[in-house]
Scaffold this active site. Structure first.
Site, PDB file in Angstrom:
ATOM      1  N   ASP A  11      -1.292  10.857  -7.633  1.00 39.58           N
ATOM      2  CA  ASP A  11      -0.705   9.766  -6.845  1.00 39.58           C
ATOM      3  C   ASP A  11       0.058   8.911  -7.839  1.00 39.58           C
ATOM      4  O   ASP A  11      -0.538   8.244  -8.691  1.00 39.58           O
ATOM      5  CB  ASP A  11      -1.836   8.985  -6.166  1.00 39.58           C
ATOM      6  CG  ASP A  11      -1.322   7.743  -5.426  1.00 39.58           C
ATOM      7  OD1 ASP A  11      -0.113   7.440  -5.532  1.00 39.58           O
ATOM      8  OD2 ASP A  11      -2.137   7.096  -4.754  1.00 39.58           O
ATOM      9  N   TYR A 228     -12.663   1.871 -10.520  1.00 40.38           N
ATOM     10  CA  TYR A 228     -11.951   2.463  -9.392  1.00 40.38           C
ATOM     11  C   TYR A 228     -10.455   2.546  -9.663  1.00 40.38           C
ATOM     12  O   TYR A 228      -9.835   1.574 -10.028  1.00 40.38           O
ATOM     13  CB  TYR A 228     -12.175   1.640  -8.120  1.00 40.38           C
ATOM     14  CG  TYR A 228     -11.420   2.226  -6.958  1.00 40.38           C
ATOM     15  CD1 TYR A 228     -11.785   3.472  -6.466  1.00 40.38           C
ATOM     16  CD2 TYR A 228     -10.330   1.579  -6.399  1.00 40.38           C
ATOM     17  CE1 TYR A 228     -11.093   4.045  -5.422  1.00 40.38           C
ATOM     18  CE2 TYR A 228      -9.633   2.143  -5.349  1.00 40.38           C
ATOM     19  CZ  TYR A 228     -10.018   3.374  -4.867  1.00 40.38           C
ATOM     20  OH  TYR A 228      -9.320   3.943  -3.834  1.00 40.38           O
ATOM     21  N   LYS A 231      -9.046   7.428  -4.911  1.00 38.33           N
ATOM     22  CA  LYS A 231      -9.897   8.593  -4.626  1.00 38.33           C
ATOM     23  C   LYS A 231      -9.284   9.836  -5.264  1.00 38.33           C
ATOM     24  O   LYS A 231      -8.101   9.864  -5.582  1.00 38.33           O
ATOM     25  CB  LYS A 231     -10.023   8.755  -3.112  1.00 38.33           C
ATOM     26  CG  LYS A 231     -11.231   8.022  -2.544  1.00 38.33           C
ATOM     27  CD  LYS A 231     -12.529   8.740  -2.882  1.00 38.33           C
ATOM     28  CE  LYS A 231     -13.728   7.878  -2.514  1.00 38.33           C
ATOM     29  NZ  LYS A 231     -14.954   8.315  -3.197  1.00 38.33           N
TER      30      LYS A 231
HETATM   31  C1  F6R Z   1      -7.970   4.792  -0.458  1.00 32.61           C
HETATM   32  C2  F6R Z   1      -6.705   4.079  -0.632  1.00 32.61           C
HETATM   33  C3  F6R Z   1      -6.449   2.852   0.157  1.00 32.61           C
HETATM   34  C4  F6R Z   1      -6.547   1.604  -0.715  1.00 32.61           C
HETATM   35  C5  F6R Z   1      -6.333   0.333   0.108  1.00 32.61           C
HETATM   36  C6  F6R Z   1      -6.339  -0.945  -0.738  1.00 32.61           C
HETATM   37  O1  F6R Z   1      -8.022   5.925  -1.276  1.00 32.61           O
HETATM   38  O2  F6R Z   1      -5.897   4.445  -1.447  1.00 32.61           O
HETATM   39  O3  F6R Z   1      -7.294   2.763   1.260  1.00 32.61           O
HETATM   40  O4  F6R Z   1      -7.780   1.569  -1.364  1.00 32.61           O
HETATM   41  O5  F6R Z   1      -5.099   0.378   0.769  1.00 32.61           O
HETATM   42  O6  F6R Z   1      -5.423  -0.781  -1.749  1.00 32.61           O
HETATM   43  P1  F6R Z   1      -5.102  -1.877  -2.848  1.00 32.61           P
HETATM   44  O7  F6R Z   1      -6.413  -2.300  -3.456  1.00 32.61           O
HETATM   45  O8  F6R Z   1      -4.200  -1.176  -3.783  1.00 32.61           O
HETATM   46  O9  F6R Z   1      -4.451  -3.032  -2.126  1.00 32.61           O
HETATM   47 MG    MG Z   2      -2.213   5.567  -3.559  1.00 34.52          MG
HETATM   48 MG    MG Z   3      -4.032   9.704  -2.207  1.00 34.96          MG
END
Ligand code: F6R
Ligand code: MG
Ligand code: MG
Length: 364
Positions: A11, A228, A231
């Site tokens: 990603d 973190y 994923k």
């Molecule tokens: C799960 C994922 C999303 C982010 C969520 C919050 O793998 O990528 O659900 O965790 O959108 O993202 P941030 O913390 O970047 O605002």
């Molecule tokens: Mg992403």
């Molecule tokens: Mg992804």
């Protein structure tokens, strides 16, 4: 002919948020892999995407863990990150944990599944790619494809499959591995496979011939980075037909939706939904988690395909089932079992809360 199939994914920026990949980033990757093919470094390649994950599918004759192949993928991801930064895509360069390449892309953030194989007279392979979930998500389909006679008829009625398969299982937390044989050891095996946040199947081998049948990416980003960072969004490569399950037996585990870890903020249980390429853009509550299946025939390393294998009305009931399960789980809001147990959540405010409220907890 010995061919290596390398699937390397990362990603490197989402469009919009974490929902999808931008065509300009995919275009940059295509341009660079085309150059590598023109100078005969790669035999062939395809650039695909599942959600916000860019998938580099490459064939070559350099074997697994080749430094130059990994370096190529690394350079593509960084060039794509530059495009992502220019467009201010979300989380540009998210999975690239270091600036410097140290000889192997494994452990540096991207997911890797590679298989060196002796190409058969006809070599059908399926590459599964998932978004918004983790490596252990393949445990259930792995078991069904290679060990469950209710899924794979060939285990019972085809001589070539009847001896069963050997499963290499990794303990992603203790960094250990074990190989267990199906069918003899399935009860032992299921003790581990049933705990997918800790144990993940890495490879499966035919017990009749010793040939490799499948390989997954088991990288656990959070374990690598110690925090973190997203994923794992894993990939899985499966050889089909002959000594291996048929294409339809390999796809059959996805005929029902099952529950995996991931979804919103990597901290929820949600149903895995098998979709066509065009529908691999998770948006509801950043999900539900998706899986696509790209089918290829290898022809002297050339990738004849992809066929978009979940683009089939027969998987419509599984998609409906996933939507029903998604709504049922969503109604739990911040409660388990929708939210993951405390130790599995990728996001948490617990430390701060306990610091603030620590004094107010009294002995019972
Ligand atoms: C799960 C994922 C999303 C982010 C969520 C919050 O793998 O990528 O659900 O965790 O959108 O993202 P941030 O913390 O970047 O605002
Ligand atoms: Mg992403
Ligand atoms: Mg992804």
């Amino acid at each position: 002919m010995k061919v290596t199939l390398s699937v390397i994914k990362a990603d490197i920026g989402g469009w919009v948020g974490h929902s999808s990949s931008h065509p300009e980033v995919m275009g940059k990757a295509t341009e660079m892999l085309e150059v590598a093919k023109k100078r005969s470094f790669l035999i062939d390649y395809r650039v695909l995407a599942c959600g916000d994950d860019l998938q580099l599918i490459m064939t070559h004759d350099r074997g697994e863990e080749d430094e130059q192949v990994h370096k190529l993928a690394w350079d593509v991801f960084w060039a794509g990150t530059d495009v992502a930064k220019k467009l201010k895509l979300y989380g540009a360069g998210q999975d690239l944990l270091t600036d410097a390449f140290s000889g192997n892309i494994r452990g540096a953030g991207p997911g890797v599944a590679e298989m060196a194989l002796e190409e058969r007279p006809s070599e059908p392979v399926i590459i599964f790619m998932a978004d918004k979930t983790s490596a252990g998500a393949w445990n259930l389909p792995f078991y069904k494809m290679f060990a469950d006679p209710f899924n794979t008829a060939g285990l019972v009625i085809a001589e070539s499959l009847h001896k069963g398969f050997a499963f290499e299982i990794q303990d992603v937390k203790a960094h250990k591995k074990i190989t267990l044989n199906s069918p003899d050891e399935i009860y032992d095996m299921l003790m581990f496979l049933g705990a997918p946040s800790r144990y993940a199947v890495k490879r499966v081998y035919s017990r009749a011939t010793g040939a490799i049948g499948a390989v997954s990416s088991t990288e656990r980003l959070a374990e690598i980075a110690g925090r973190y960072v997203g994923k794992d969004d894993p990939v899985l490569v499966v050889r089909c037909q002959g000594d291996f399950p048929a294409v339809g037996e390999v796809l059959e585990p996805f005929g029902h939706s099952f529950i995996v870890e991931g979804w919103m903020r990597g901290s929820h249980h949600g149903p895995l939904m098998p979709v066509a390429f065009k529908d691999a853009n998770p948006s509801r509550f950043d999900g539900p988690p998706r899986v696509i299946a790209a089918g290829f025939q290898l022809a002297n390393g050339l990738l004849v395909g992809p066929r978009d294998l979940f683009d089939d009305p027969a998987f419509e009931p599984a998609r409906q089932e996933a939507n029903t399960l998604a709504s049922a789980l969503r109604r739990h809001g911040p409660f388990e079992p929708h939210r993951l147990p405390l130790e599995e959540m990728e996001y948490t405010t617990m430390a701060g809360i306990m610091k603030r409220l620590g004094q107010r907890w009294e002995p019972l």
